[in-house]
Write an enzyme that holds these catalytic residues in place. Structure first.
Site, short mmCIF file in Angstrom:
data_model
loop_
_atom_site.label_atom_id
_atom_site.label_comp_id
_atom_site.label_asym_id
_atom_site.label_seq_id
_atom_site.Cartn_x
_atom_site.Cartn_y
_atom_site.Cartn_z
N CYS A 103 0.85 -1.20 0.00
CA CYS A 103 0.00 0.00 0.00
C CYS A 103 0.89 1.25 0.00
CB CYS A 103 -0.89 -0.02 1.24
SG CYS A 103 -1.99 1.41 1.36
N CYS A 105 0.85 3.36 2.14
CA CYS A 105 1.27 3.56 3.54
C CYS A 105 2.41 2.61 3.91
CB CYS A 105 0.08 3.37 4.48
SG CYS A 105 -0.45 1.66 4.69
N CYS A 113 -6.61 -12.52 0.78
CA CYS A 113 -7.30 -12.66 2.07
C CYS A 113 -7.22 -11.40 2.95
CB CYS A 113 -6.76 -13.86 2.83
SG CYS A 113 -5.07 -13.69 3.42
N CYS A 123 -3.82 -19.13 1.98
CA CYS A 123 -4.80 -18.31 2.69
C CYS A 123 -5.76 -19.15 3.54
CB CYS A 123 -5.60 -17.46 1.71
SG CYS A 123 -4.63 -16.27 0.78
N CYS A 163 -15.39 -19.18 49.02
CA CYS A 163 -14.58 -17.96 48.91
C CYS A 163 -13.34 -18.22 48.05
CB CYS A 163 -14.18 -17.47 50.30
SG CYS A 163 -12.99 -18.56 51.10
#
Length: 169
Positions: A103, A105, A113, A123, A163
């Site tokens: 990407c 980025c 997938c 995948c 307890c």
């Protein structure tokens, strides 16, 4: 005299009613391209030009544009949103294939997938592994919440009442 607006189906409503109807469909129901005519039982869809002409609120218009864009990406096999947190880019490929894509980025993921690149694992096997890890995590959470180790022999035991105080004898 109120302005009336209608679609190809012939159903007409006042412009303010259309604006409120469209705003509700977009903001509260999250609908984009699948907004039908306001007339009960009518399946005619409201086109983009009509929505943008009738909706005046810029925030609602922006949400509508986001919904339409998202719908376009989700319905196109050659497009996929980048799964990286806070990234708003979509990746386009020439053909669908389990391969790494990068990407804008700089996040690298499997186009098929959407998971982080996982070569040489297929995948479908990765999906099974992720499910197993999630199931194991839930099991671990239950064990941590519902069991304790015996202070004497360290065997894991289930607390079924009383307890929380345990002592060795």
């Amino acid at each position: 005299m109120q302005m009336m607006t209608g679609l190809e189906c012939g159903h007409r409503f006042c412009t303010q009613c259309w604006q409120e109807y469209l705003t509700t469909k977009i903001v509260e129901e999250g609908l984009g391209q699948s907004i039908a005519c306001a007339a009960h039982g009518c399946d005619i869809l409201v086109d983009d030009v009509t929505v943008m002409r009738l909706v005046q609120d810029s925030r609602v218009r922006l949400k509508y544009q986001h919904l339409i864009t998202n719908s376009f990406v989700e319905c196109n096999r050659l497009l996929r949103w980048c799964p990286s947190a806070d990234c708003t880019y979509a990746i386009r490929v020439q053909y669908v294939d389990p391969r790494p894509v990068v990407c804008k980025c700089n996040h690298v993921f499997c186009f098929e997938c959407g998971e982080n690149w996982h070569d040489p694992v297929q995948c479908k096997l990765l999906k099974k592994w992720i499910k197993k890890c999630d199931d194991d995590s839930e099991t671990s959470n239950w064990i941590a919440a519902n069991t304790k180790e015996c202070p004497k022999c360290n065997v894991t035991i289930e607390k079924d009442g009383g307890c929380n105080h345990m002592v060795s004898t």
